[in-house]
Design a protein around this motif. Sequence first.
Motif, PDB file in Angstrom:
ATOM      1  N   ASN A   2       0.812  -1.226   0.000  1.00 21.27           N
ATOM      2  CA  ASN A   2       0.000   0.000   0.000  1.00 21.27           C
ATOM      3  C   ASN A   2       0.840   1.268   0.000  1.00 21.27           C
ATOM      4  O   ASN A   2       0.333   2.356  -0.294  1.00 21.27           O
ATOM      5  CB  ASN A   2      -0.943   0.009   1.221  1.00 21.27           C
ATOM      6  N   ASP A   3       2.119   1.142   0.329  1.00 24.62           N
ATOM      7  CA  ASP A   3       3.014   2.305   0.332  1.00 24.62           C
ATOM      8  C   ASP A   3       3.608   2.594  -1.046  1.00 24.62           C
ATOM      9  O   ASP A   3       4.200   3.653  -1.261  1.00 24.62           O
ATOM     10  CB  ASP A   3       4.172   2.086   1.310  1.00 24.62           C
ATOM     11  N   ILE A   4       3.455   1.647  -1.976  1.00 21.82           N
ATOM     12  CA  ILE A   4       4.084   1.763  -3.285  1.00 21.82           C
ATOM     13  C   ILE A   4       3.292   2.714  -4.187  1.00 21.82           C
ATOM     14  O   ILE A   4       2.079   2.591  -4.334  1.00 21.82           O
ATOM     15  CB  ILE A   4       4.200   0.379  -3.960  1.00 21.82           C
ATOM     16  N   GLY A   5       4.014   3.673  -4.790  1.00 22.24           N
ATOM     17  CA  GLY A   5       3.354   4.644  -5.660  1.00 22.24           C
ATOM     18  C   GLY A   5       3.372   4.273  -7.120  1.00 22.24           C
ATOM     19  O   GLY A   5       2.622   4.819  -7.932  1.00 22.24           O
ATOM     20  N   CYS A   6       4.257   3.324  -7.488  1.00 28.28           N
ATOM     21  CA  CYS A   6       4.376   2.922  -8.887  1.00 28.28           C
ATOM     22  C   CYS A   6       5.069   1.568  -8.957  1.00 28.28           C
ATOM     23  O   CYS A   6       5.964   1.283  -8.146  1.00 28.28           O
ATOM     24  CB  CYS A   6       5.171   3.972  -9.672  1.00 28.28           C
ATOM     25  N   ILE A   7       4.644   0.741  -9.900  1.00 34.38           N
ATOM     26  CA  ILE A   7       5.312  -0.535 -10.172  1.00 34.38           C
ATOM     27  C   ILE A   7       5.963  -0.436 -11.544  1.00 34.38           C
ATOM     28  O   ILE A   7       5.311  -0.080 -12.526  1.00 34.38           O
ATOM     29  CB  ILE A   7       4.329  -1.713 -10.130  1.00 34.38           C
ATOM     30  N   ALA A   8       7.248  -0.724 -11.608  1.00 33.34           N
ATOM     31  CA  ALA A   8       8.005  -0.680 -12.874  1.00 33.34           C
ATOM     32  C   ALA A   8       8.476  -2.084 -13.204  1.00 33.34           C
ATOM     33  O   ALA A   8       9.020  -2.777 -12.339  1.00 33.34           O
ATOM     34  CB  ALA A   8       9.200   0.262 -12.750  1.00 33.34           C
ATOM     35  N   VAL A   9       8.277  -2.496 -14.441  1.00 35.26           N
ATOM     36  CA  VAL A   9       8.663  -3.848 -14.837  1.00 35.26           C
ATOM     37  C   VAL A   9       9.388  -3.834 -16.178  1.00 35.26           C
ATOM     38  O   VAL A   9       9.034  -3.074 -17.079  1.00 35.26           O
ATOM     39  CB  VAL A   9       7.426  -4.774 -14.915  1.00 35.26           C
ATOM     40  N   THR A  10      10.434  -4.653 -16.295  1.00 28.46           N
ATOM     41  CA  THR A  10      11.125  -4.802 -17.573  1.00 28.46           C
ATOM     42  C   THR A  10      10.203  -5.521 -18.547  1.00 28.46           C
ATOM     43  O   THR A  10       9.768  -6.637 -18.287  1.00 28.46           O
ATOM     44  CB  THR A  10      12.419  -5.629 -17.421  1.00 28.46           C
TER      45      THR A  10
END
Length: 337
Positions: A74-82
């Motif tokens: 819930n603290d994550i503002g963005c998910i980045a994936v290759t």
Amino acid sequence: MYILGIESSCDETSAAVVQMEEGRREVLSNIVASQIEIHRLYGGVVPEIASRAHIEAISRITYEALDTAGLSINDIGCIAVTSHPGLIGALLVGVNFAKSLAYAQGIPLVAVNHIKAHIAAAYLEYPQLKAPFTALVVSGGHTAFYSVDTPTDLREIGGTRDDAAGEAFDKIGRVIGMPYPGGAAMDRLAYEGDPKSIKLPSPAIIGDNADFSFSGLKTAALNFINSERQKGAEPSHADIAASYTKVIVDAILKKTEYIIDRYRPAQLVLAGGVAANSHIRGALEGLCKRKRIEFCKPSMSLCSDNAAMVAAAGYFEYLAGNFADTSLNASANDDGN
């Protein structure tokens, strides 16, 4: 903001949490599940085995990355994936996991180019680094110079016309019995041999360009080794490693000097798995000192495939508004198509 990075382009499953904002770059966690021991049995990466290993590891290491960072999802503002380039089956594991997690939690998702991620690793340790600058990416699949015009836009301005330097190191390393990955073992062994003992062709393309060709070098080295063995003699592995390393380093140094003289960058970034090669790092550091430009080389842990670099690149994709949705797919190609 806190960014969760996910990397699965080849044989390393990685998840990381990075805090990125203006004036702040902090890696809170960077978990890597290595498959080296698995693929060592085969002398190289087996794509199907790599994909299955990613499936087994990805959920566990993602939550390990969150726990290590002391955060919840819930603290994550963005998910980045290759999403590209890489082994398609391996990429699909990371992309589909990231899409599912982002959709379920309502978190913005960004797709990251693996090459951009390697370059972005430098932002984590060099906060003063600002585009435009020049980057040299040297890995198992790439050997190329890029003009980084903005953190999300780059142009290739020179590179290999066939094989990559990393693949060239690994191939000859296997032939002389070095343990996988051969490149790392070759780096160490090269200090024990005579770099002038074996004459080998330069992989630097002749002319007004910044291009390489490593296929001829590999063939020449193989021919030398086979010729000696046919005579009943085993050539010195240390001399092979030293001579082979020197001709590659000299070629990279020559073309890097060409790039510096032509484009006059204020900063040169070295990136990619082969950026960990101590001979290349030392030679380029000396060149940049002589040319009076800043040399930015990420720590060893940020040279190999890892999710912290993916998160760093994802931060700039987020700022540029380059969001992905559930239609995101993986691609084996550099352009994502």
